[in-house]
Design an enzyme around this catalytic site. Structure first.
Site, short mmCIF file in Angstrom:
data_model
loop_
_atom_site.label_atom_id
_atom_site.label_comp_id
_atom_site.label_asym_id
_atom_site.label_seq_id
_atom_site.Cartn_x
_atom_site.Cartn_y
_atom_site.Cartn_z
N ALA A 38 -19.18 1.48 6.30
CA ALA A 38 -18.60 0.94 5.07
C ALA A 38 -19.57 0.00 4.36
CB ALA A 38 -17.30 0.23 5.40
N ARG A 64 -14.85 3.16 5.78
CA ARG A 64 -15.61 4.26 6.38
C ARG A 64 -14.74 5.50 6.55
NH1 ARG A 64 -17.03 4.51 12.60
NH2 ARG A 64 -14.85 5.20 12.49
N THR A 103 -3.89 4.80 -0.73
CA THR A 103 -4.77 5.27 0.35
C THR A 103 -5.42 6.61 0.01
OG1 THR A 103 -3.04 6.47 1.50
CG2 THR A 103 -3.31 4.16 2.10
N GLU A 115 0.86 -1.20 0.00
CA GLU A 115 0.00 0.00 0.00
C GLU A 115 0.88 1.24 0.00
OE1 GLU A 115 -3.22 0.35 3.16
OE2 GLU A 115 -1.87 1.94 3.81
N TYR A 170 2.97 14.20 14.17
CA TYR A 170 2.88 13.82 15.58
C TYR A 170 3.94 14.57 16.37
CZ TYR A 170 -0.35 10.28 14.14
OH TYR A 170 -1.46 9.64 13.62
N LYS A 187 7.66 4.68 2.66
CA LYS A 187 9.06 4.24 2.48
C LYS A 187 9.06 2.79 2.02
CE LYS A 187 11.75 7.51 4.62
NZ LYS A 187 11.34 8.65 3.84
P1 FAD Z 1 -16.88 0.03 9.26
O1 FAD Z 1 -16.81 -1.32 8.70
O2 FAD Z 1 -18.03 0.90 8.86
O3 FAD Z 1 -16.84 -0.10 10.85
C1 FAD Z 1 -16.58 1.01 11.67
C2 FAD Z 1 -17.05 0.72 13.09
O4 FAD Z 1 -18.48 0.69 13.12
C3 FAD Z 1 -16.60 -0.63 13.63
O5 FAD Z 1 -16.36 -0.50 15.00
C4 FAD Z 1 -17.80 -1.54 13.39
O6 FAD Z 1 -17.85 -2.61 14.31
C5 FAD Z 1 -18.95 -0.55 13.62
N1 FAD Z 1 -20.17 -0.83 12.89
C6 FAD Z 1 -20.29 -1.24 11.61
N2 FAD Z 1 -21.59 -1.31 11.26
C7 FAD Z 1 -22.32 -0.91 12.35
C8 FAD Z 1 -23.71 -0.74 12.62
N3 FAD Z 1 -24.64 -1.02 11.70
N4 FAD Z 1 -24.06 -0.30 13.85
C9 FAD Z 1 -23.12 -0.02 14.81
N5 FAD Z 1 -21.79 -0.17 14.60
C10 FAD Z 1 -21.41 -0.60 13.39
N6 FAD Z 1 -8.60 5.10 6.58
C11 FAD Z 1 -8.47 6.16 5.76
O7 FAD Z 1 -8.86 7.27 6.13
N7 FAD Z 1 -7.90 6.03 4.52
C12 FAD Z 1 -7.46 4.84 4.05
O8 FAD Z 1 -6.95 4.76 2.93
C13 FAD Z 1 -7.57 3.69 4.91
N8 FAD Z 1 -7.14 2.48 4.50
C14 FAD Z 1 -7.31 1.39 5.33
C15 FAD Z 1 -6.92 0.11 4.88
C16 FAD Z 1 -7.06 -0.99 5.70
C17 FAD Z 1 -6.63 -2.35 5.22
C18 FAD Z 1 -7.60 -0.85 7.01
C19 FAD Z 1 -7.74 -2.03 7.92
C20 FAD Z 1 -8.01 0.41 7.45
C21 FAD Z 1 -7.88 1.53 6.63
N9 FAD Z 1 -8.30 2.81 7.03
C22 FAD Z 1 -8.16 3.88 6.19
C23 FAD Z 1 -8.84 3.01 8.38
C24 FAD Z 1 -10.38 2.90 8.45
O9 FAD Z 1 -10.98 3.90 7.67
C25 FAD Z 1 -10.76 3.05 9.92
O10 FAD Z 1 -10.29 1.96 10.67
C26 FAD Z 1 -12.22 3.35 10.21
O11 FAD Z 1 -12.30 3.81 11.55
C27 FAD Z 1 -13.16 2.16 10.05
O12 FAD Z 1 -13.33 1.85 8.74
P2 FAD Z 1 -14.14 0.53 8.31
O13 FAD Z 1 -14.23 0.56 6.85
O14 FAD Z 1 -13.58 -0.66 8.97
O15 FAD Z 1 -15.58 0.89 8.96
#
Ligand code: FAD
Length: 317
Positions: free
Chosen positions: A144, A124, A50, A19, A58, A305
């Site tokens: 998401a 999300r 991303t 990534e 930080y 990096k």
């Molecule tokens: P979701 O799947 O929507 O979940 C978010 C939270 O809501 C979780 O705690 C879940 O349990 C909860 N939840 C889901 N559905 C419900 C519901 N119906 N009711 C109540 N709670 C619910 N961030 C960036 O800004 N840019 C990036 O490019 C980026 N890349 C990433 C790549 C990877 C591989 C990973 C693992 C994370 C990345 N992130 C990125 C971080 C990510 O956006 C955050 O971790 C974010 O807080 C959650 O995203 P998600 O898609 O998992 O959210």
């Protein structure tokens, strides 16, 4: 080509991918190419790019690292197109709920389709620094899962407002995030897994995990996911420790644990060069165990990096 097709074609051979983060606003894309170039010899079938709504620096404050917002980084889709063209590799733009209306997301997806991008990572996004909790943009998605549904609708030719008889549907392969140590807002790992299952049921094709340092947690996560009917590929995300500050920063930001033996080894380092080497060696051992377990892809977080990832890939691919 879709990530799921790459995995199928590999016929149980583990693939290498990574990534990247778009360059800071105003910086040249050449810096990015300089980081990608050394990794292309390991033949990644895809590279993730991303999306950041905010950019952070930080700074140390009363013994803790304080996150300061600087500015947003644009360029994800443009970079995906540029890299795809330059290296003839599939690219995966990260598409966020946060900061976008559904219409803006639709435009972005239509652009991706025209650019020949076959995969998207549906996320999300985090809460903005001024927010206590994540807040959806007005007219945007809260979770998401809803974004996955929008992409699946588009795959069927269903646009948001228009009744279009589409004879050129997109057919995106959709990735979603998974958390072997649970998402920071989830009340329990089991609840978080149920949320992951909802994303899969909405049409996700594969999962990429948050970084982790203890393979046991990944293996248990995959098993628990299987037990609730998640059968799509779960790709492990690996981050080599590169500086001493990571010991504090990574658990603070990503809510993940770092094993005691790794902490001790990093603590004992006198320079960041030594830390980098410890991080490389740990990631090699971690990757070897995952390879032996037959994971579909080893996916590395470069965080801008690539020299350490190159050193790791040299040992493995
Ligand atoms: P979701 O799947 O929507 O979940 C978010 C939270 O809501 C979780 O705690 C879940 O349990 C909860 N939840 C889901 N559905 C419900 C519901 N119906 N009711 C109540 N709670 C619910 N961030 C960036 O800004 N840019 C990036 O490019 C980026 N890349 C990433 C790549 C990877 C591989 C990973 C693992 C994370 C990345 N992130 C990125 C971080 C990510 O956006 C955050 O971790 C974010 O807080 C959650 O995203 P998600 O898609 O998992 O959210």
């Amino acid at each position: 080509m879709k990530i799921t097709e790459h995995i199928k074609k590999a016929n149980e051979k583990t693939l290498f991918s990574f990534e990247i983060i778009p360059p800071k606003k105003g910086k040249s894309i050449e810096d990015l190419y300089a980081n990608i170039d050394p990794l292309m010899e390991f033949k990644p079938p895809f590279i993730d790019v991303t999306t950041s709504r905010e950019e952070y620096v930080y700074v140390e404050k009363e013994g803790l690292l304080d996150r300061k917002v600087t500015r947003m980084r644009p360029g994800t889709v443009g970079i995906c197109a540029a890299i795809k063209h330059k290296y003839d590799v599939d690219t995966v733009p990260h598409v966020l709920c946060g900061g976008f209306t559904k219409e803006e997301t639709e435009y972005l997806l239509v652009d991706c389709h025209y650019l020949g991008i076959d995969n998207v990572m549906a996320l999300r996004g985090d809460a903005m620094s001024h927010q206590k909790y994540f807040e959806a943009s007005k007219g945007g998605h809260q979770y998401a899962k809803e974004l996955v549904s929008q992409i699946q609708n588009l795959n069927k030719g269903k646009y948001l407002h228009d009744v279009i008889e589409s004879d050129n549907c997109a057919d995106f392969c959709i990735g979603v995030a998974g958390y072997p140590e649970k998402h920071l807002e989830a009340p329990s790992l089991q609840t978080d897994l149920k949320r992951l299952k909802e994303k899969v049921d909405a049409g996700a094709d594969y999962v990429v995990t948050q970084m982790f340092f203890d393979n046991k947690k990944y293996f248990e996560f995959v098993e628990a996911a299987k037990n609730i009917g998640i059968t799509i590929p779960i790709i492990p995300g690996i981050k080599p420790i590169a500086v001493k500050k990571h010991l504090q920063l990574l658990p603070q930001v990503f809510r993940i644990d770092i094993p005691e033996n790794l902490i001790k080894e990093v603590d004992a380092c006198k320079t960041n060069k030594e830390v980098r080497q410890v991080g490389i060696e740990f990631a090699i051992q971690q990757s070897k165990e995952l390879l032996a377990a037959g994971v579909p892809v080893l996916h590395y977080y470069s965080m801008g990096k690539s020299d350490n990832i190159q050193a790791i890939a040299k040992e493995l691919f």
